[in-house]
Every structure is written in structure tokens, then in C-alpha cells.
Design an enzyme around this catalytic site. Sequence first.
Site, PDB file in Angstrom:
ATOM      1  N   ASN A  35      39.637  32.309  63.163  1.00 56.54           N
ATOM      2  CA  ASN A  35      40.547  32.197  64.622  1.00 56.54           C
ATOM      3  C   ASN A  35      40.041  30.790  66.112  1.00 56.54           C
ATOM      4  O   ASN A  35      41.123  31.369  66.552  1.00 56.54           O
ATOM      5  CB  ASN A  35      40.588  34.085  65.271  1.00 56.54           C
ATOM      6  CG  ASN A  35      38.575  34.045  65.699  1.00 56.54           C
ATOM      7  OD1 ASN A  35      37.600  33.498  64.285  1.00 56.54           O
ATOM      8  ND2 ASN A  35      38.295  35.239  66.349  1.00 56.54           N
TER       9      ASN A  35
ATOM     10  N   PRO B 136      34.103  26.371  55.646  1.00 59.19           N
ATOM     11  CA  PRO B 136      35.899  26.950  56.735  1.00 59.19           C
ATOM     12  C   PRO B 136      36.743  27.946  55.906  1.00 59.19           C
ATOM     13  O   PRO B 136      36.469  28.292  54.691  1.00 59.19           O
ATOM     14  CB  PRO B 136      36.339  25.569  57.511  1.00 59.19           C
ATOM     15  CG  PRO B 136      36.529  24.807  55.974  1.00 59.19           C
ATOM     16  CD  PRO B 136      34.756  24.847  55.419  1.00 59.19           C
TER      17      PRO B 136
ATOM     18  N   GLU C 280      27.754  36.685  63.024  1.00 61.10           N
ATOM     19  CA  GLU C 280      28.609  36.983  64.371  1.00 61.10           C
ATOM     20  C   GLU C 280      29.523  37.979  63.789  1.00 61.10           C
ATOM     21  O   GLU C 280      30.487  37.279  63.145  1.00 61.10           O
ATOM     22  CB  GLU C 280      28.861  35.950  65.301  1.00 61.10           C
ATOM     23  CG  GLU C 280      27.286  35.060  66.226  1.00 61.10           C
ATOM     24  CD  GLU C 280      26.885  35.586  66.863  1.00 61.10           C
ATOM     25  OE1 GLU C 280      27.488  36.962  67.529  1.00 61.10           O
ATOM     26  OE2 GLU C 280      25.434  35.873  66.903  1.00 61.10           O
TER      27      GLU C 280
ATOM     28  N   CYS D 201      37.174  38.125  68.716  1.00 62.18           N
ATOM     29  CA  CYS D 201      36.219  38.565  68.105  1.00 62.18           C
ATOM     30  C   CYS D 201      35.479  39.707  69.589  1.00 62.18           C
ATOM     31  O   CYS D 201      34.991  40.594  69.498  1.00 62.18           O
ATOM     32  CB  CYS D 201      35.055  38.369  67.441  1.00 62.18           C
ATOM     33  SG  CYS D 201      34.582  37.142  68.949  1.00 62.18           S
TER      34      CYS D 201
HETATM   35  P1  NAD Z   1      35.840  36.872  56.774  1.00 65.36           P
HETATM   36  O1  NAD Z   1      34.569  37.992  56.429  1.00 65.36           O
HETATM   37  O2  NAD Z   1      37.046  37.750  55.350  1.00 65.36           O
HETATM   38  O3  NAD Z   1      36.256  35.879  56.477  1.00 65.36           O
HETATM   39  C1  NAD Z   1      35.027  35.225  56.779  1.00 65.36           C
HETATM   40  C2  NAD Z   1      34.714  34.165  56.564  1.00 65.36           C
HETATM   41  O4  NAD Z   1      34.079  34.349  55.490  1.00 65.36           O
HETATM   42  C3  NAD Z   1      35.987  33.003  55.659  1.00 65.36           C
HETATM   43  O5  NAD Z   1      35.565  31.598  55.894  1.00 65.36           O
HETATM   44  C4  NAD Z   1      36.064  33.762  54.277  1.00 65.36           C
HETATM   45  O6  NAD Z   1      36.615  32.142  53.140  1.00 65.36           O
HETATM   46  C5  NAD Z   1      34.177  33.715  54.185  1.00 65.36           C
HETATM   47  N1  NAD Z   1      33.600  34.749  53.016  1.00 65.36           N
HETATM   48  C6  NAD Z   1      34.554  35.627  52.761  1.00 65.36           C
HETATM   49  N2  NAD Z   1      34.188  36.632  51.776  1.00 65.36           N
HETATM   50  C7  NAD Z   1      32.900  35.649  51.486  1.00 65.36           C
HETATM   51  C8  NAD Z   1      31.758  35.981  50.561  1.00 65.36           C
HETATM   52  N3  NAD Z   1      31.379  37.640  49.733  1.00 65.36           N
HETATM   53  N4  NAD Z   1      30.751  34.757  50.466  1.00 65.36           N
HETATM   54  C9  NAD Z   1      31.115  33.958  51.103  1.00 65.36           C
HETATM   55  N5  NAD Z   1      31.445  33.773  52.182  1.00 65.36           N
HETATM   56  C10 NAD Z   1      32.625  34.800  52.237  1.00 65.36           C
HETATM   57  O7  NAD Z   1      36.095  37.769  57.997  1.00 65.36           O
HETATM   58  P2  NAD Z   1      38.131  37.314  58.581  1.00 65.36           P
HETATM   59  O8  NAD Z   1      38.817  39.279  58.682  1.00 65.36           O
HETATM   60  O9  NAD Z   1      39.078  36.583  58.086  1.00 65.36           O
HETATM   61  O10 NAD Z   1      37.781  36.898  60.629  1.00 65.36           O
HETATM   62  C11 NAD Z   1      37.418  38.177  61.169  1.00 65.36           C
HETATM   63  C12 NAD Z   1      36.311  38.680  61.748  1.00 65.36           C
HETATM   64  O11 NAD Z   1      35.433  37.945  62.176  1.00 65.36           O
HETATM   65  C13 NAD Z   1      36.966  39.970  62.191  1.00 65.36           C
HETATM   66  O12 NAD Z   1      36.080  40.768  62.355  1.00 65.36           O
HETATM   67  C14 NAD Z   1      36.482  39.475  64.133  1.00 65.36           C
HETATM   68  O13 NAD Z   1      35.226  39.657  64.650  1.00 65.36           O
HETATM   69  C15 NAD Z   1      35.313  37.984  63.384  1.00 65.36           C
HETATM   70  N6  NAD Z   1      35.178  37.377  64.013  1.00 65.36           N
HETATM   71  C16 NAD Z   1      33.131  37.547  65.120  1.00 65.36           C
HETATM   72  C17 NAD Z   1      33.001  36.839  66.289  1.00 65.36           C
HETATM   73  C18 NAD Z   1      31.663  36.883  66.674  1.00 65.36           C
HETATM   74  O14 NAD Z   1      31.385  35.612  66.928  1.00 65.36           O
HETATM   75  N7  NAD Z   1      31.049  38.557  66.428  1.00 65.36           N
HETATM   76  C19 NAD Z   1      33.830  35.375  66.323  1.00 65.36           C
HETATM   77  C20 NAD Z   1      35.276  35.650  65.361  1.00 65.36           C
HETATM   78  C21 NAD Z   1      35.675  36.506  64.442  1.00 65.36           C
END
Ligand code: NAD
Length: 485
Positions: free
Chosen positions: A154, A178, A252, A286
Site C-alpha cells: 500500500n 517488497p 507493524e 493501516c
Molecule cells: P501480507 O501480510 O499478506 O503481506 C505483506 C508482506 O509480507 C508482503 O511482502 C508479502 O509478500 C510478505 N509475506 C506474506 N507471507 C509471508 C510469509 N509467510 N513470510 C514472510 N513474508 C511474507 O499483507 P497484506 O494483506 O498484503 O497487506 C495489508 C496489511 O498490512 C493490512 O493488514 C495492513 O493493516 C497492514 N499494514 C500495516 C501498517 C502498519 O504500519 N501498522 C502499514 C501498512 C499496512
Amino acid sequence: MKQELLRYSCVIHGKDRWPEDSIDLQVENPATGEQIAVVPEVSERSVAEAVESCALAFCSWKNTSPEDRGQIMKKISRAMIYNTDLLADTICREVGKPIRAAQSEVRSSADLMSYFAEEAPKIKGELPASGKSDEIVMVTKEPVGVVAAITPFNYPLSTLICKLGPALAAGCTVVAKPDENTPVSSIILAKLALEAGLPPGVFNVVTGTGETTGTYLVENPLVRLVTFTGSIETGKIILEKSASYVRKVILELGGNCPAIICNGSPWKENIPAIVKQCFKNTGQYCYRINRIYVEKEIYADFLKSFIEETKKLRIGLPENPSTDLGPLNNFKIMKRVESHIKDAIRKGAKLESGGKAISDSPLDSGLYFPPTILTDVNQGMLVMREESFGPVVGVMAVDSGEVALEYANEGNSGLAAYLFVPDTGTGLKMAQNLESGSVWINTIHQAYFSVPFGGFKESGLGREKSHYGIEEYLELKATYVSLEV
Ligand code: NAD
């Protein structure tokens, strides 16, 4: 810097790398469905190579003076500003983010890098009083070592700088992974950093999915800290896997943030800010407002104004400067948004606006979704219980601010909360009882770099931004020195 067409290699030890054993991974523009880039999904061997390169570079980077580290970081920040158009255009196309918002992400990321550059020389140790007159005790801070930085789609640049900035300032080296949907801006950043003078191996980028590349990174024993932004589910996997290495983890995670609107508060003048906080980045944010609790005396007025203000948002192609909302980034998010709406309606909610994907040309990639407002909602509905991460918000009438506070604290998340109250005293008292990493009282604006950011409960571990953010990347060392010889 010239933008290369389509094929973007990983960056490992200062070089473009497209390992022979990798698989092609396509990157699509969510606004059009067109393929905009191909990156390698790298093997475990290549991830290990990237981590070993960082381990090698760590020996000299940690011994580079904080002033010199800060100077290089400032050059990176300037390179980002100089390349704003390239980076913003990339973010616009890979995320589907409206171009003005993409430009703003680049500028604020560059400023954040510059902030951490200034902070690098301010890292301090302590000389606690010694128990003996002929002895000095020193408490110094040392970088933890190789950092794995895993980021979401995002805000691909700003979430990366939230990790890279403090890590470089502390003297750590970083392998970034990423999101598979948005890898290009991170690759461009790594190239700009090299051109700005960052030594090879201090910042490597490996690409691929979470299940493959992300997992290889988390399972690499040389990684001493994993810093992750993403979903609560993935955060838990990373935490569990990191336990076997007894390593530091910064998480996060998701929000599901509440707003409480009380009678007598300055909500009217804050309506544009409240609407923005619900729907900015098409709700893929988020600390967006996911659910709104309004005291019953003002509920009807609030709802009318909220709906009217939401109608002013312009949905359009991301490259159009007048667009407020672009498409969702991917079909996983779309499915989540649709399931939250379906669940709410099945359980008796009323749809006030939106509710269905847009299919009119040119917004027909299948990922455009209008701002959606649900009323007659209850705490049992997904939209109130879980983060939607899309442009959906539930608005509920409540008997009092106290009831709203109780509802706000329900559930497993605690990232941010927004209070609109008649007076500061009431606001501070309510804030004290909110289980939330950030609380906003009668105001909403961009968070400051010098203020820590992070969540309570399952919204995360550790803090980003500010000097607290740098502390996460440092170990404390106690040294006892005899003055006798
Ligand atoms: P996600 O957890 O599916 O993916 C995020 C990242 O993690 C990607 O790079 C993905 O390839 C990687 N990933 C996925 N599975 C993994 C694993 N098993 N091992 C290692 N890496 C892995 O997240 P998403 O659903 O695409 O993103 C949205 C989420 O991110 C929402 O829940 C949002 O709230 C959160 N977010 C939080 C913040 C914050 O600062 N608190 C900021 C932005 C987004």
C-alpha cells in the site's frame, strides 16, 4: 537515472542480479490490468547470497562514523527528490495510487530518510556511576546486524524508508523483500542508493512472494532482526519462526481503527478530515478509520454530512491529477472488501452508498470500488470486528461515549483511534482508557517523524519513526573498565 523497460533485477551486493534458478514474476498495473514489469522470484540460494552479502558489508558499515552514514543517507534523500517523477510514476502504476498521492509519498519518504540521517549522530550511550572509584562502566549501543525488511503493497516506499532509515542510521545492513505486487519502487530505490554512495551489500533487494522469498529470508539464521509491515496473520508466522533464532522482531500490523464522535464536539469542521481518514488510498491504509461510533443525539446530522462529503471524492484513473481514489491494488483485497459488505448486509446492515465494484469504462480493470458506507451495523459484523483494508466503513449510533469506548476496545487490534469530544479533559480521560498506539483528539493530520508509531495488542510489536524507532535496531553493551593499569 533512466527507467529500464519491464525487467527489473534484484540488487545484491551492488549489482543487478537475475539468478538463473529464479522464476519470472509479473507485475500488473491494477488500473488497467496491463503487465508493467517482470521481476525474478528468487530461490533460497539467492536469498542466502543476499543475506551473506549484508553480513559481509555489516563489518565495515557499523564502523563507519554516524556522521558519514548520515551524509550518505542525505545523498539518498536528495536522489529520491531528484527522481520524484520516476518513483512517483512507478508507485502510481504498481500500486494504482493517484499520482498526487504518489508524489507526496516520495517527498515524505525522502524527508523521513533525511530525518534519520540527522538522527544518526545523536545515538548516545551512558556512563552510569560505578561501584568502584578506580573503574568506569560504559553502556554503549551497537547495531544488531543484518536486518530483513518485509513490506506491504500500500505504501511501498514509505514503509521501506520507515525500516531502512533507522537501520542505516544505527549501522545495520538491510535485505528488503517488497510485496510481490509492488516490487519496482524498492529496486529503483536500491539503485539510487548505490549511485548516492551506499557501499555494496549495505542495502540489497530480493523479490518474490511471501511464501517463497519472504519465507527464505525469515528462515535465514544470519538475519538478526526482522522488521515487517503487513497483516496480523503473516506477523504471527514471522514471530513464531523468529523464536527459534531468538532474534528481534518489529511488527507493524493491521488496524481496524475506531472513531468516536461525541455530542458537542467539533465534528462538523473535521468532516473532510474524517472522510479522508476513511477513504484515503482507497481505504488501503493501516490507520484508516474502519468504524465510526456516533452519540445518538447527533447521529442523523453526522451521517448526512458524512455521506455528502464522501460524494465529493473523485474516483478515476491514477495518472489523472484530479483523482482522489484509484483502484484497489489486488483481488485479495477486493475479495476481503466484498466479504465484509456481504456479511454486514446478511446480518441486517443498511447500505447507504457504494457496495459494488465499478465496471464502467475506463474504470473496468475489475479493481475499482466506490466508497461504501454501512449503517444499522453491530459489533458482530466483520466490518466492525476486523480491518477491511478497503473503502468500507460502518457507522453506528451509540448511547454514550463510554459505550463507544467499550466497543472501540473490543477485538485484537489497537493501532490508532480518533476522538471528537466537547472538551480536552474528556478527550484525555477517554484516551487514557483506549487500547491504542496513537490517539487523535479533535484533530487528524499527517503523523510527525519525531513521534513513535506502532500498535497495542495484535497491531504490533515495537515502534517506528522517532528516536524510539532507531533504538529497535540497537543492542546495549555494558563494558567495565579498570583504571588501575
Ligand atoms: P501480507 O501480510 O499478506 O503481506 C505483506 C508482506 O509480507 C508482503 O511482502 C508479502 O509478500 C510478505 N509475506 C506474506 N507471507 C509471508 C510469509 N509467510 N513470510 C514472510 N513474508 C511474507 O499483507 P497484506 O494483506 O498484503 O497487506 C495489508 C496489511 O498490512 C493490512 O493488514 C495492513 O493493516 C497492514 N499494514 C500495516 C501498517 C502498519 O504500519 N501498522 C502499514 C501498512 C499496512
